[in-house]
Design a protein around this motif. Structure first.
Motif, PDB file in Angstrom:
ATOM      1  N   VAL A   6      -8.201   5.018  -3.952  1.00 27.22           N
ATOM      2  CA  VAL A   6      -7.638   5.184  -2.609  1.00 27.22           C
ATOM      3  C   VAL A   6      -6.507   6.217  -2.661  1.00 27.22           C
ATOM      4  O   VAL A   6      -5.467   5.995  -3.290  1.00 27.22           O
ATOM      5  CB  VAL A   6      -7.101   3.835  -2.058  1.00 27.22           C
ATOM      6  CG1 VAL A   6      -6.545   4.021  -0.647  1.00 27.22           C
ATOM      7  CG2 VAL A   6      -8.196   2.777  -2.063  1.00 27.22           C
ATOM      8  N   HIS A  55       0.850  -1.197   0.000  1.00 27.00           N
ATOM      9  CA  HIS A  55       0.000   0.000   0.000  1.00 27.00           C
ATOM     10  C   HIS A  55       0.884   1.245   0.000  1.00 27.00           C
ATOM     11  O   HIS A  55       1.915   1.263   0.677  1.00 27.00           O
ATOM     12  CB  HIS A  55      -0.847   0.063   1.277  1.00 27.00           C
ATOM     13  CG  HIS A  55      -1.796  -1.087   1.417  1.00 27.00           C
ATOM     14  ND1 HIS A  55      -2.968  -1.163   0.704  1.00 27.00           N
ATOM     15  CD2 HIS A  55      -1.759  -2.200   2.200  1.00 27.00           C
ATOM     16  CE1 HIS A  55      -3.613  -2.277   1.050  1.00 27.00           C
ATOM     17  NE2 HIS A  55      -2.901  -2.924   1.942  1.00 27.00           N
ATOM     18  N   VAL A  56       0.447   2.269  -0.731  1.00 26.49           N
ATOM     19  CA  VAL A  56       1.170   3.550  -0.674  1.00 26.49           C
ATOM     20  C   VAL A  56       0.159   4.629  -0.297  1.00 26.49           C
ATOM     21  O   VAL A  56      -0.356   5.371  -1.150  1.00 26.49           O
ATOM     22  CB  VAL A  56       1.860   3.876  -2.025  1.00 26.49           C
ATOM     23  CG1 VAL A  56       2.697   5.150  -1.900  1.00 26.49           C
ATOM     24  CG2 VAL A  56       2.744   2.709  -2.464  1.00 26.49           C
ATOM     25  N   CYS A  91      -5.736   9.036  -4.209  1.00 21.93           N
ATOM     26  CA  CYS A  91      -5.067   9.405  -5.451  1.00 21.93           C
ATOM     27  C   CYS A  91      -5.792  10.509  -6.211  1.00 21.93           C
ATOM     28  O   CYS A  91      -5.224  11.143  -7.100  1.00 21.93           O
ATOM     29  CB  CYS A  91      -4.919   8.182  -6.355  1.00 21.93           C
ATOM     30  SG  CYS A  91      -6.433   7.253  -6.589  1.00 21.93           S
ATOM     31  N   GLY A 100      -5.842   4.459  -9.924  1.00 22.54           N
ATOM     32  CA  GLY A 100      -4.646   4.907  -9.197  1.00 22.54           C
ATOM     33  C   GLY A 100      -4.195   3.820  -8.245  1.00 22.54           C
ATOM     34  O   GLY A 100      -3.938   4.061  -7.072  1.00 22.54           O
ATOM     35  N   CYS A 101      -4.071   2.588  -8.779  1.00 21.53           N
ATOM     36  CA  CYS A 101      -3.963   1.384  -7.925  1.00 21.53           C
ATOM     37  C   CYS A 101      -2.599   1.179  -7.284  1.00 21.53           C
ATOM     38  O   CYS A 101      -2.423   0.235  -6.519  1.00 21.53           O
ATOM     39  CB  CYS A 101      -4.333   0.147  -8.744  1.00 21.53           C
ATOM     40  SG  CYS A 101      -3.176  -0.152 -10.105  1.00 21.53           S
ATOM     41  N   PHE A 131      -5.357  13.894  -9.938  1.00 14.28           N
ATOM     42  CA  PHE A 131      -5.980  13.911 -11.260  1.00 14.28           C
ATOM     43  C   PHE A 131      -6.138  15.348 -11.756  1.00 14.28           C
ATOM     44  O   PHE A 131      -6.461  16.238 -10.978  1.00 14.28           O
ATOM     45  CB  PHE A 131      -7.347  13.206 -11.242  1.00 14.28           C
ATOM     46  CG  PHE A 131      -7.309  11.786 -10.713  1.00 14.28           C
ATOM     47  CD1 PHE A 131      -6.109  11.087 -10.621  1.00 14.28           C
ATOM     48  CD2 PHE A 131      -8.478  11.148 -10.313  1.00 14.28           C
ATOM     49  CE1 PHE A 131      -6.060   9.780 -10.132  1.00 14.28           C
ATOM     50  CE2 PHE A 131      -8.445   9.840  -9.824  1.00 14.28           C
ATOM     51  CZ  PHE A 131      -7.232   9.159  -9.724  1.00 14.28           C
ATOM     52  N   ASN A 158      -3.583   2.534 -13.638  1.00 13.14           N
ATOM     53  CA  ASN A 158      -2.572   3.468 -13.129  1.00 13.14           C
ATOM     54  C   ASN A 158      -1.918   4.186 -14.299  1.00 13.14           C
ATOM     55  O   ASN A 158      -1.704   3.594 -15.363  1.00 13.14           O
ATOM     56  CB  ASN A 158      -1.500   2.707 -12.319  1.00 13.14           C
ATOM     57  CG  ASN A 158      -0.792   3.619 -11.327  1.00 13.14           C
ATOM     58  OD1 ASN A 158      -0.515   4.784 -11.619  1.00 13.14           O
ATOM     59  ND2 ASN A 158      -0.496   3.100 -10.159  1.00 13.14           N
ATOM     60  N   ILE A 159      -1.572   5.435 -14.068  1.00 12.47           N
ATOM     61  CA  ILE A 159      -0.902   6.244 -15.078  1.00 12.47           C
ATOM     62  C   ILE A 159       0.564   5.790 -15.246  1.00 12.47           C
ATOM     63  O   ILE A 159       1.167   5.998 -16.283  1.00 12.47           O
ATOM     64  CB  ILE A 159      -0.964   7.736 -14.650  1.00 12.47           C
ATOM     65  CG1 ILE A 159      -0.638   8.689 -15.785  1.00 12.47           C
ATOM     66  CG2 ILE A 159      -0.105   8.036 -13.449  1.00 12.47           C
ATOM     67  CD1 ILE A 159      -1.825   9.092 -16.555  1.00 12.47           C
ATOM     68  N   GLY A 193      -3.320   3.712 -17.822  1.00 10.24           N
ATOM     69  CA  GLY A 193      -4.245   4.707 -18.349  1.00 10.24           C
ATOM     70  C   GLY A 193      -4.468   5.837 -17.370  1.00 10.24           C
ATOM     71  O   GLY A 193      -4.058   5.762 -16.210  1.00 10.24           O
TER      72      GLY A 193
HETATM   73  C1  LIG Z   1      -0.773   7.857  -3.044  1.00  5.50           C
HETATM   74  S1  LIG Z   1      -0.708   6.764  -4.390  1.00  5.50           S
HETATM   75  C2  LIG Z   1      -1.980   5.626  -3.950  1.00  5.50           C
HETATM   76  C3  LIG Z   1      -1.757   4.308  -4.592  1.00  5.50           C
HETATM   77  C4  LIG Z   1      -2.799   3.244  -4.257  1.00  5.50           C
HETATM   78  N1  LIG Z   1      -4.146   3.715  -4.466  1.00  5.50           N
HETATM   79  C5  LIG Z   1      -2.631   2.801  -2.847  1.00  5.50           C
HETATM   80  O1  LIG Z   1      -3.498   3.190  -2.057  1.00  5.50           O
HETATM   81  O2  LIG Z   1      -1.681   2.086  -2.529  1.00  5.50           O
HETATM   82  C6  LIG Z   1      -1.445   7.665  -5.759  1.00  5.50           C
HETATM   83  C7  LIG Z   1      -1.567   6.841  -7.036  1.00  5.50           C
HETATM   84  O3  LIG Z   1      -2.277   7.576  -8.037  1.00  5.50           O
HETATM   85  C8  LIG Z   1      -1.682   7.265  -9.291  1.00  5.50           C
HETATM   86  N2  LIG Z   1      -2.078   8.312 -10.262  1.00  5.50           N
HETATM   87  C9  LIG Z   1      -1.710   9.608 -10.246  1.00  5.50           C
HETATM   88  N3  LIG Z   1      -2.282  10.272 -11.268  1.00  5.50           N
HETATM   89  C10 LIG Z   1      -3.046   9.370 -11.947  1.00  5.50           C
HETATM   90  C11 LIG Z   1      -3.895   9.447 -13.073  1.00  5.50           C
HETATM   91  N4  LIG Z   1      -4.073  10.607 -13.725  1.00  5.50           N
HETATM   92  N5  LIG Z   1      -4.526   8.338 -13.491  1.00  5.50           N
HETATM   93  C12 LIG Z   1      -4.340   7.145 -12.844  1.00  5.50           C
HETATM   94  N6  LIG Z   1      -3.554   7.012 -11.750  1.00  5.50           N
HETATM   95  C13 LIG Z   1      -2.907   8.113 -11.304  1.00  5.50           C
HETATM   96  C14 LIG Z   1      -0.219   7.232  -8.967  1.00  5.50           C
HETATM   97  O4  LIG Z   1       0.566   6.631  -9.978  1.00  5.50           O
HETATM   98  C15 LIG Z   1      -0.234   6.448  -7.662  1.00  5.50           C
HETATM   99  O5  LIG Z   1      -0.259   5.081  -7.905  1.00  5.50           O
END
Ligand SMILES: C[S@@+](CC[C@H](N)C(=O)[O-])C[C@H]1O[C@@H](n2cnc3c(N)ncnc32)[C@H](O)[C@@H]1O
Length: 276
Positions: free
Chosen positions: A143, A30-31, A145, A76-77, A149, A99-100, A125
């Protein structure tokens, strides 16, 4: 989006230090912030943080009323921490992680494997251009993230499009209280400078904005759970993790976030909303 356009400095640091035992334990799955039922009992160790981070994911997906047999999109997984947890606890589910950042997805694909009759896939994506057909998912999760966006409006339009009728989204976010508007210029500067250098692009929006947005798009009423108090030990642990707090800018960023939170200017909320 090309590698060069992805601006997530904290992930650059995590990825460069993923072999470090403390970083791996704290952030290899988890991050995001942790959730402690009783923050006064937090142990301030990497292991305790990992347990609290798992708990926070569970809180978010429980807000979406996950059931066996449904299809879920986790936007944003990250490294797939939330997906791992759902995979362990439910069956006959179809989960897609979006995830981007392809670097994170490569790790997720290596460490997350479907159990029994579950199906898991990881797709690259952007959250504001979700690469799936209309009416594809029962639940969307995001979660910690959504603040990254580029448009929350575009994201919620996409969520509405890909959710099946009766579907639900649950997400967590740092939400400013009305008092934060008195510090708006300082906050804007913080997000552009220290904040951006540590976490990349991020912005805050108010609960009123969320309320208005979901109403306008035809969702039902927002459900809100304020877990700010339960997340507080996160700040102490981040300070203790030498790899993550080695840069003065990262330390300053987390100190400012902690200060805003402890002063009651910023809350950590779990929000969920369904569509007819
Ligand atoms: C704080 S981390 C949370 C990761 C994950 N949800 C978790 O809880 O472990 C934020 C995540 O959002 C992703 N992210 C940021 N911008 C994004 C976008 N435009 N589309 C999809 N994912 C994105 C990042 O790459 C990162 O994995």
């Amino acid at each position: 989006m090309s590698k060069a356009e992805i601006n997530l400095p904290y992930f650059d640091k995590i990825l460069a230090n993923l072999e470090d035992k403390v970083v791996k334990t704290m952030l290899g799955n988890h991050v995001h912030w942790g959730y402690w039922e009783n923050p006064n009992l937090a142990q301030i160790t990497a292991q305790d943080f990992a347990i609290a981070a798992e708990k926070l994911s569970q809180k978010v997906y429980q807000a979406a009323d996950i059931q066996n047999g449904i299809s879920i999109l986790d936007v944003g997984c990250g490294f797939g921490g939330t997906i791992t947890s759902i995979n362990h606890n439910y069956s006959a589910i179809k989960i897609t992680g979006l995830n981007i950042d392809e670097r994170q997805l490569a790790i997720a694909r290596k460490q997350v494997h479907p159990r029994d009759d579950n199906t898991i896939e990881f797709v690259q994506g952007d959250a504001i251009k979700i690469p799936f057909a209309d009416n594809s998912f029962d639940v969307v999760l995001a979660v910690e993230c959504i603040f990254h966006f580029s448009s929350r409006v575009a994201f919620f339009q996409e969520v509405k499009r890909v959710l099946k009728p009766g579907g639900k989204i649950a997400f967590s976010d740092f939400v400013p209280t009305p008092a934060l508007k008195f510090f708006e210029p300082v906050v804007r500067l913080f997000l552009k400078d220290f904040g951006a250098k540590t976490y990349g692009q991020a912005n805050f929006i108010t609960l009123a904005y969320y309320d208005n947005l979901v109403k306008k798009l035809g969702f039902n009423s927002l459900k809100i759970e304020d877990i700010t108090f339960n997340t507080l030990p996160t700040y102490t642990i981040l300070k203790e993790c030498s790899v993550l707090s080695s840069s003065p800018i990262a330390r300053k960023t987390n100190n400012i976030l902690e200060c805003m939170t402890r002063l009651g200017l910023l809350r950590y909320l779990i929000l969920s909303v369904s569509i007819e």
